[in-house]
Design an enzyme around this catalytic site. Structure first.
Site, PDB file in Angstrom:
ATOM      1  N   HIS A 188       2.548  76.692   6.402  1.00 11.60           N
ATOM      2  CA  HIS A 188       2.123  77.991   6.927  1.00 11.60           C
ATOM      3  C   HIS A 188       2.638  79.063   5.970  1.00 11.60           C
ATOM      4  O   HIS A 188       3.818  79.065   5.610  1.00 11.60           O
ATOM      5  CB  HIS A 188       2.749  78.256   8.291  1.00 11.60           C
ATOM      6  CG  HIS A 188       2.266  77.379   9.402  1.00 11.60           C
ATOM      7  ND1 HIS A 188       1.299  77.780  10.291  1.00 11.60           N
ATOM      8  CD2 HIS A 188       2.635  76.138   9.789  1.00 11.60           C
ATOM      9  CE1 HIS A 188       1.091  76.818  11.185  1.00 11.60           C
ATOM     10  NE2 HIS A 188       1.900  75.813  10.904  1.00 11.60           N
TER      11      HIS A 188
ATOM     12  N   HIS B 236       0.936  70.728   6.407  1.00 13.55           N
ATOM     13  CA  HIS B 236       0.429  72.030   5.990  1.00 13.55           C
ATOM     14  C   HIS B 236       1.591  73.014   5.930  1.00 13.55           C
ATOM     15  O   HIS B 236       2.482  73.005   6.779  1.00 13.55           O
ATOM     16  CB  HIS B 236      -0.655  72.543   6.943  1.00 13.55           C
ATOM     17  CG  HIS B 236      -0.309  72.402   8.391  1.00 13.55           C
ATOM     18  ND1 HIS B 236      -0.376  71.209   9.066  1.00 13.55           N
ATOM     19  CD2 HIS B 236       0.132  73.318   9.296  1.00 13.55           C
ATOM     20  CE1 HIS B 236      -0.013  71.382  10.311  1.00 13.55           C
ATOM     21  NE2 HIS B 236       0.324  72.663  10.485  1.00 13.55           N
TER      22      HIS B 236
HETATM   23  P1  AMP Z   1       0.990  73.307  13.472  1.00 15.51           P
HETATM   24  O1  AMP Z   1       1.181  73.695  14.901  1.00 15.51           O
HETATM   25  O2  AMP Z   1       2.176  73.597  12.605  1.00 15.51           O
HETATM   26  O3  AMP Z   1       0.524  71.869  13.349  1.00 15.51           O
HETATM   27  O4  AMP Z   1      -0.145  74.243  12.915  1.00 15.51           O
HETATM   28  C1  AMP Z   1      -1.517  73.988  13.055  1.00 15.51           C
HETATM   29  C2  AMP Z   1      -2.223  75.268  12.762  1.00 15.51           C
HETATM   30  O5  AMP Z   1      -3.595  74.977  12.544  1.00 15.51           O
HETATM   31  C3  AMP Z   1      -2.150  76.293  13.895  1.00 15.51           C
HETATM   32  O6  AMP Z   1      -1.516  77.466  13.432  1.00 15.51           O
HETATM   33  C4  AMP Z   1      -3.615  76.498  14.265  1.00 15.51           C
HETATM   34  O7  AMP Z   1      -3.900  77.823  14.620  1.00 15.51           O
HETATM   35  C5  AMP Z   1      -4.331  76.084  13.000  1.00 15.51           C
HETATM   36  N1  AMP Z   1      -5.698  75.643  13.179  1.00 15.51           N
HETATM   37  C6  AMP Z   1      -6.167  74.765  14.093  1.00 15.51           C
HETATM   38  N2  AMP Z   1      -7.503  74.601  13.947  1.00 15.51           N
HETATM   39  C7  AMP Z   1      -7.873  75.388  12.906  1.00 15.51           C
HETATM   40  C8  AMP Z   1      -9.118  75.658  12.275  1.00 15.51           C
HETATM   41  N3  AMP Z   1     -10.262  75.087  12.661  1.00 15.51           N
HETATM   42  N4  AMP Z   1      -9.128  76.528  11.231  1.00 15.51           N
HETATM   43  C9  AMP Z   1      -7.983  77.124  10.831  1.00 15.51           C
HETATM   44  N5  AMP Z   1      -6.790  76.904  11.389  1.00 15.51           N
HETATM   45  C10 AMP Z   1      -6.729  76.047  12.413  1.00 15.51           C
END
Ligand code: AMP
Length: 116
Positions: free
Chosen positions: A104, A102
């Site tokens: 950001h 993903h």
């Molecule tokens: P990473 O730490 O780079 O893997 O980022 C994962 C991101 O997913 C984090 O910023 C979380 O806040 C976000 N996240 C986790 N669960 C959800 C959800 N249900 N809806 C939206 N974002 C989420």
């Protein structure tokens, strides 16, 4: 890296809700549940790729589409000129927590460098 279902699979299948801001055939974008900036959106491919390390050469166009979608979103929100940050974390040292790649997209405040 295993292939257990992630929270993003459930968002893609609409099993759990998300605030979707963009969708096309290959990319979905939704608001991060724990925003780190006034605007914090995640751009994900609709197919599962666990980490940057698993991106195949043949998937370069798909990865490019994440950036193009982010570029267009910045224009749509009128933050392209003031600027924004895009980040993709990988594995433990990158602090990746969801194993479905993903991008950001962070905007709406001054970012700092280097990151912590
Ligand atoms: P990473 O730490 O780079 O893997 O980022 C994962 C991101 O997913 C984090 O910023 C979380 O806040 C976000 N996240 C986790 N669960 C959800 C959800 N249900 N809806 C939206 N974002 C989420």
């Amino acid at each position: 890296m295993n292939n257990t279902t992630t929270i993003f699979d459930k968002i893609l299948s609409k099993e759990i809700p998300a605030e979707i801001v963009f969708e096309n055939d290959t990319v979905l974008a939704f608001k991060d549940i724990n925003p780190q900036a006034p605007i914090h959106v995640l751009f994900i491919p609709k197919i599962r790729i666990n980490t940057i390390n698993e991106i195949k050469d043949s998937q370069s166009e798909l990865v490019g589409q994440l950036f193009l979608a982010a570029r267009d979103y910045a224009k749509e929100l009128s933050v392209a000129e003031e600027g924004y940050r895009v980040v993709m974390n990988c594995n433990e040292h990158g602090q990746q927590t969801v194993f479905h790649i993903h991008l950001h997209f962070l905007a709406g405040r001054q970012m700092n460098w280097p990151p912590g």
